[in-house]
Design a protein around this motif. Sequence first.
Motif, PDB file in Angstrom:
ATOM      1  N   UNK A 185       0.807  -1.218   0.000  1.00 45.95           N
ATOM      2  CA  UNK A 185       0.000   0.000   0.000  1.00 45.95           C
ATOM      3  C   UNK A 185       0.844   1.274   0.000  1.00 45.95           C
ATOM      4  N   UNK A 186       1.934   1.281   0.764  1.00 46.03           N
ATOM      5  CA  UNK A 186       2.786   2.474   0.801  1.00 46.03           C
ATOM      6  C   UNK A 186       3.392   2.769  -0.565  1.00 46.03           C
ATOM      7  N   UNK A 187       3.800   1.720  -1.281  1.00 44.64           N
ATOM      8  CA  UNK A 187       4.358   1.924  -2.620  1.00 44.64           C
ATOM      9  C   UNK A 187       3.286   2.413  -3.592  1.00 44.64           C
ATOM     10  N   UNK A 188       2.045   1.970  -3.397  1.00 43.43           N
ATOM     11  CA  UNK A 188       0.946   2.492  -4.214  1.00 43.43           C
ATOM     12  C   UNK A 188       0.827   4.002  -4.016  1.00 43.43           C
ATOM     13  N   UNK A 189       0.849   4.429  -2.764  1.00 46.10           N
ATOM     14  CA  UNK A 189       0.738   5.852  -2.487  1.00 46.10           C
ATOM     15  C   UNK A 189       1.868   6.652  -3.094  1.00 46.10           C
ATOM     16  N   UNK A 190       3.101   6.119  -3.032  1.00 47.24           N
ATOM     17  CA  UNK A 190       4.245   6.824  -3.606  1.00 47.24           C
ATOM     18  C   UNK A 190       4.114   6.944  -5.119  1.00 47.24           C
ATOM     19  N   UNK A 191       3.666   5.870  -5.774  1.00 43.93           N
ATOM     20  CA  UNK A 191       3.482   5.934  -7.216  1.00 43.93           C
ATOM     21  C   UNK A 191       2.333   6.834  -7.610  1.00 43.93           C
ATOM     22  N   UNK A 192       1.251   6.782  -6.827  1.00 43.00           N
ATOM     23  CA  UNK A 192       0.080   7.620  -7.133  1.00 43.00           C
ATOM     24  C   UNK A 192       0.439   9.092  -7.143  1.00 43.00           C
ATOM     25  N   UNK A 193       1.368   9.493  -6.297  1.00 40.00           N
ATOM     26  CA  UNK A 193       1.734  10.905  -6.208  1.00 40.00           C
ATOM     27  C   UNK A 193       2.417  11.412  -7.470  1.00 40.00           C
ATOM     28  N   UNK A 194       2.884  10.500  -8.331  1.00 41.21           N
ATOM     29  CA  UNK A 194       3.572  10.895  -9.560  1.00 41.21           C
ATOM     30  C   UNK A 194       2.647  10.885 -10.775  1.00 41.21           C
ATOM     31  N   UNK A 195       1.370  10.608 -10.557  1.00 39.02           N
ATOM     32  CA  UNK A 195       0.419  10.492 -11.659  1.00 39.02           C
ATOM     33  C   UNK A 195      -0.534  11.678 -11.680  1.00 39.02           C
ATOM     34  N   UNK A 196      -1.137  11.964 -12.845  1.00 38.31           N
ATOM     35  CA  UNK A 196      -2.183  12.996 -12.889  1.00 38.31           C
ATOM     36  C   UNK A 196      -3.357  12.612 -11.998  1.00 38.31           C
ATOM     37  N   UNK A 197      -4.075  13.603 -11.529  1.00 40.07           N
ATOM     38  CA  UNK A 197      -5.213  13.350 -10.642  1.00 40.07           C
ATOM     39  C   UNK A 197      -6.262  12.466 -11.303  1.00 40.07           C
ATOM     40  N   UNK A 198      -6.367  12.541 -12.634  1.00 41.84           N
ATOM     41  CA  UNK A 198      -7.389  11.782 -13.354  1.00 41.84           C
ATOM     42  C   UNK A 198      -7.030  10.315 -13.554  1.00 41.84           C
ATOM     43  N   UNK A 199      -5.797   9.923 -13.245  1.00 42.75           N
ATOM     44  CA  UNK A 199      -5.347   8.565 -13.532  1.00 42.75           C
ATOM     45  C   UNK A 199      -6.031   7.546 -12.628  1.00 42.75           C
ATOM     46  N   UNK A 200      -6.351   6.403 -13.203  1.00 41.53           N
ATOM     47  CA  UNK A 200      -6.872   5.263 -12.457  1.00 41.53           C
ATOM     48  C   UNK A 200      -5.710   4.445 -11.917  1.00 41.53           C
ATOM     49  N   UNK A 201      -5.832   3.947 -10.698  1.00 40.69           N
ATOM     50  CA  UNK A 201      -4.795   3.076 -10.129  1.00 40.69           C
ATOM     51  C   UNK A 201      -5.435   1.725  -9.813  1.00 40.69           C
TER      52      UNK A 201
END
Length: 294
Positions: A185-201
Motif C-alpha cells: 500500500x505504501x508503494x501504491x501511495x508513492x506511485x500515485x503521487x507521480x500520476x495525474x489526478x485523473x489517472x486510475x490506479x
Amino acid sequence: MRIGVILPSVEVQRRDGIDLATAARHAEDAGLDGVWHGDHLAVGTPTVDCMVALTVAATATRSIGIGASVFVPAIRPLVWAAKQVASLQLVSGGRLRLGIGSGGGRAQWAAAGVPFGERGHRTETALRLLPRLIAGDPVTLPDGTDVRLAPGADVPPLWIGNASAAAIDRAARLGDGWFPSLITPAAVGAGRSRLPASATVTIGALAALGDAPGTPSRAELASGIAAAYRHTAHDADQLPITGGTDEAAARVAEYAAHGATHLVAGLSGPDWRAQVDLLAEVRRRCDDVIAVGG
C-alpha cells in the motif's frame, strides 16, 4: 473500490470442472466488476491465449468488465495487436479494459522473435499509436506505411502495468492509469503521487480467502511471492489478501486509502467458485469499510 478476478488457469479449470465461459458467468452473477486474463506466450504452465480467453468471457456475459492483465503489444506486429484489441472491444460491447505491459521473461520474447532489448521502445511506440489504430484513424507507421483499420472501435482505457519507475512514467505520459501487481500500500501511495489526478490506479493482488481445508495461509503465499518476485520477506508479508471477508475487506480498504480505485485478484484456494463468492462479499464489505473510514 471496484474488484475483479483473474479467470482460472487451465490447471484450475481441470481441477474444478469449470470452463472459461462458466467461470466468467459465475463472477458476473456473484457481483464482481471484472474478469481478467493474462497474456503469456511461453511460460512454464499451460495457458490459453489472452484474446481468445477474453472473447469467450465477453460472449458468455452481459455487463461485467473484460480485462487484459496485462496485454503485451510489443511482442506482436503493432497493427495486428490493434486489430485484436478493436475486435475484442466490439465483441464485448465496449467493456474492455486494457492493461498494457512490456514484461514476460526473455523466453517469451525469443519465442515471439522480438529482441528483448527492444521491449521499451516497442512498448512506447505501441502506446503512442494504438489509440488511433483502434479508433480506425489513419496512421503512418514508423516505417512509413500508411494504414487504417476498419471497423474502428471505442478506445479502451490503457492502464500501464508494472511498478517500476519507467512504468509509472509511461502511465503519466501515455496511459489512462497505472496497473502494478504485488505492491505494498505504501508503494501504491508513492506511485500515485507521480500520476495525474485523473489517472486510475489498479492493483494486481494474490488472494486466498476463508478457512476451507487446503486454503493457503498468508505465510505460505508470502513465502512464494518472496521467492518468485524477489520481494523482501517484510514486503512479501504485506501482499497476500487472506482471512475472513472482514479481514480481507480491511486490507483492500488500505489500498484504497493509498489511492487505488480497482483491485484485480488472482485466487489461490481449493475451489475457484467458492473463492469468487467470498471475493464478491469482500467487495460488498469493502464499500462499508471505506465509507466508515471517510
